[in-house]
Design an enzyme around this catalytic site. Structure first.
Site, short mmCIF file in Angstrom:
data_model
loop_
_atom_site.label_atom_id
_atom_site.label_comp_id
_atom_site.label_asym_id
_atom_site.label_seq_id
_atom_site.Cartn_x
_atom_site.Cartn_y
_atom_site.Cartn_z
CD GLU A 212 -5.70 -2.87 -2.50
OE1 GLU A 212 -6.34 -3.68 -1.81
OE2 GLU A 212 -5.03 -1.94 -2.01
CG HIS B 223 -9.77 -7.22 -3.72
ND1 HIS B 223 -10.44 -6.02 -3.73
CD2 HIS B 223 -8.64 -7.01 -2.97
CE1 HIS B 223 -9.75 -5.13 -3.02
NE2 HIS B 223 -8.66 -5.71 -2.56
CG HIS C 292 -2.09 -0.93 1.13
ND1 HIS C 292 -2.75 -1.38 2.24
CD2 HIS C 292 -2.70 -1.51 0.07
CE1 HIS C 292 -3.71 -2.21 1.86
NE2 HIS C 292 -3.70 -2.31 0.56
CG HIS D 85 -9.29 -4.37 2.25
ND1 HIS D 85 -8.44 -3.31 2.22
CD2 HIS D 85 -8.90 -5.16 1.22
CE1 HIS D 85 -7.54 -3.47 1.26
NE2 HIS D 85 -7.80 -4.59 0.65
CG ASP E 285 -6.86 -8.52 0.23
OD1 ASP E 285 -5.81 -9.00 -0.21
OD2 ASP E 285 -7.34 -7.46 -0.20
CE1 TYR F 277 -2.81 -8.67 4.05
CE2 TYR F 277 -5.03 -9.04 4.88
CZ TYR F 277 -4.17 -8.77 3.83
OH TYR F 277 -4.68 -8.62 2.57
CG ASP G 241 -2.82 -6.50 -3.84
OD1 ASP G 241 -3.74 -5.76 -4.19
OD2 ASP G 241 -2.86 -7.18 -2.79
CG HIS H 193 -1.85 -11.04 0.09
ND1 HIS H 193 -1.06 -10.58 -0.93
CD2 HIS H 193 -2.91 -10.19 0.13
CE1 HIS H 193 -1.62 -9.52 -1.49
NE2 HIS H 193 -2.74 -9.26 -0.86
FE1 FEO Z 1 -6.88 -5.52 -1.08
FE2 FEO Z 1 -4.41 -7.82 -1.46
O1 FEO Z 1 -5.51 -6.39 -1.98
#
Ligand code: FEO
Length: 396
Positions: free
Chosen positions: A81, A79, A23, A145, A164, A192, A83, A225
């Site tokens: 995002e 998701h 982030h 999230h 996530d 996390y 990543d 992750h």
């Molecule tokens: Fe909310 Fe691992 O991205």
């Protein structure tokens, strides 16, 4: 390239051993991370999530070694995002018409990021993607999230792809929770949760209750992750329920910054006072300017009470304290007690200001705080101890 989890499911992600921050620089990474992508081979094939943008070409090249890209019938984006979606443009350059399954919000966010009109198929909770001899069922999980987040559940193998949720920034080549150091794993999983999911705790609890209410058999939880929860996957669900329930341990954390050691001396006096009341309590002293900010947030997450100290400088408080107060405000900690302290030479506003910030962040303020003029002497250090005793007494 891939690592086979079951006859049908292969991990095709990227382990990032070099990652130091996430982030931007908002989240420190001590043990690397991974971007987990999964290939599900049924009678028709689906790819779940991709990897972070810097690895997009590597991802597609290695995916080609695993499967003819034209045999990927569906892409599921749990998701948006970057990543997880970062390699999507590179992949869709090769197979541009492949349908992309995601939530309505996922469509908006992917369009907002990549400005491409791909073959989006928006899905809702309960929608099913039939792969022939197995299927993926989608469960929307907004604000876990991001607004677009969803889970996918694979029938037959009984795997929950949770993106996530239940993840950790933790690099491992061995994939599974029972193959890594459990203390390290839980340290990263808690960090996390504390730093990313805390504000959404009520939704976490509600979503877990909803998923448990579906009575799904879950043999594995595959987050996007870190490790896959293969050994007793319910354990991380249980931890999440604990963490989502205004989590706290028998810990008080004294957080301070200092210029000429006066506020540090106060912090040490306060610590001694707390321990004199309850020697069994864990009390930690943290200099905010030298310790990692996300580790401090994790200590706050563990704590039932915090004390925050800064000398008064330029009619305010020190930078490191300001950053932590702002982070704490956003994380919306609940049911934690707090008080402020600090040294001063003339105006002395910091203690009142920190108290106000703590209150605004949702902490229960125990008292008006304690300030000390110039360098604390024996009497003042005794007053700090008394302040610590009184703070510890607030938990009686
Ligand atoms: Fe909310 Fe691992 O991205």
């Amino acid at each position: 390239m891939g690592k086979k989890l079951t006859e049908k499911v292969t991990w095709v992600g990227k382990v990032d051993w070099e990652l130091k921050s996430f982030h931007g620089n908002e989240y420190s990474v001590h043990r690397g991370s991974s971007y987990n992508s999964y290939l599900v081979r049924g009678e028709r094939n689906a790819l779940i999530d991709t990897v972070w943008k810097p690895f997009d070409k590597e991802f597609v090249t290695r995916l080609k070694q695993e499967i003819d890209l034209n045999q990927i019938d569906y892409i599921v984006m749990n998701h948006s995002e970057i990543d997880h979606s970062g390699a999507l443009p590179e992949l869709l350059r090769e197979i541009p018409d492949t349908p992309v399954y995601c939530t309505e919000n996922g469509v908006k966010i992917l369009k907002g990021h990549y400005h491409a009109d791909w073959n989006f198929i928006p899905v809702k909770t309960g929608d099913r993607l039939d792969l022939g001899n197995c299927s993926l069922t989608f469960v929307e999980a907004p604000m876990l999230h991001w607004p677009d987040t969803m889970f996918s559940y694979l029938s037959g193998d009984n795997i929950l792809f949770s993106n996530d949720a239940f993840g950790q920034h933790y690099a491992t080549e061995s994939l599974y929770n029972d193959t890594v150091n459990i203390a390290e794993l839980y340290s990263e999983a808690m960090k996390y949760y504390a730093n990313i999911l805390t504000p959404f705790s009520p939704l976490v609890k509600k979503k877990i209750d909803e998923v448990l209410g579906m009575n799904l058999t879950v043999n594995m939880i595959c987050p996007s992750h870190g490790v896959i929860w293969r050994d007793d996957p319910a354990q991380i669900i249980g931890r999440y329920l604990d963490w989502a329930g205004n989590y706290q341990e028998e810990q008080i954390t004294v957080i301070y910054d200092t210029m000429w050691q006066s506020t540090r001396k106060m912090a040490e006096g306060i610590l001694a006072g707390i321990r004199s009341v309850n020697p069994d309590l864990t009390v930690k002293l943290v200099n905010a300017s030298v310790r990692d900010k996300n580790d401090i947030i994790t200590e706050i997450f563990r704590s039932k009470g915090i004390l925050v100290g800064s000398p008064t400088v330029n009619n305010g408080y020190l930078y490191s304290i300001g950053g932590l107060l702002e982070m704490s405000k956003g994380l919306k900690f609940k049911q934690k007690k707090a008080a402020a302290f600090g040294s001063y030479g003339w105006s002395g506003e910091a203690v009142t200001q920190i108290s106000q910030q703590l209150q605004d962040a949702g902490f229960q303020i125990v008292n008006a705080g304690h300030k000390a003029l110039w360098v604390p002497d024996g009497a003042e250090l005794e007053a700090c101890k008394q302040f610590g005793r009184e703070f510890a007494g607030a938990f009686a």
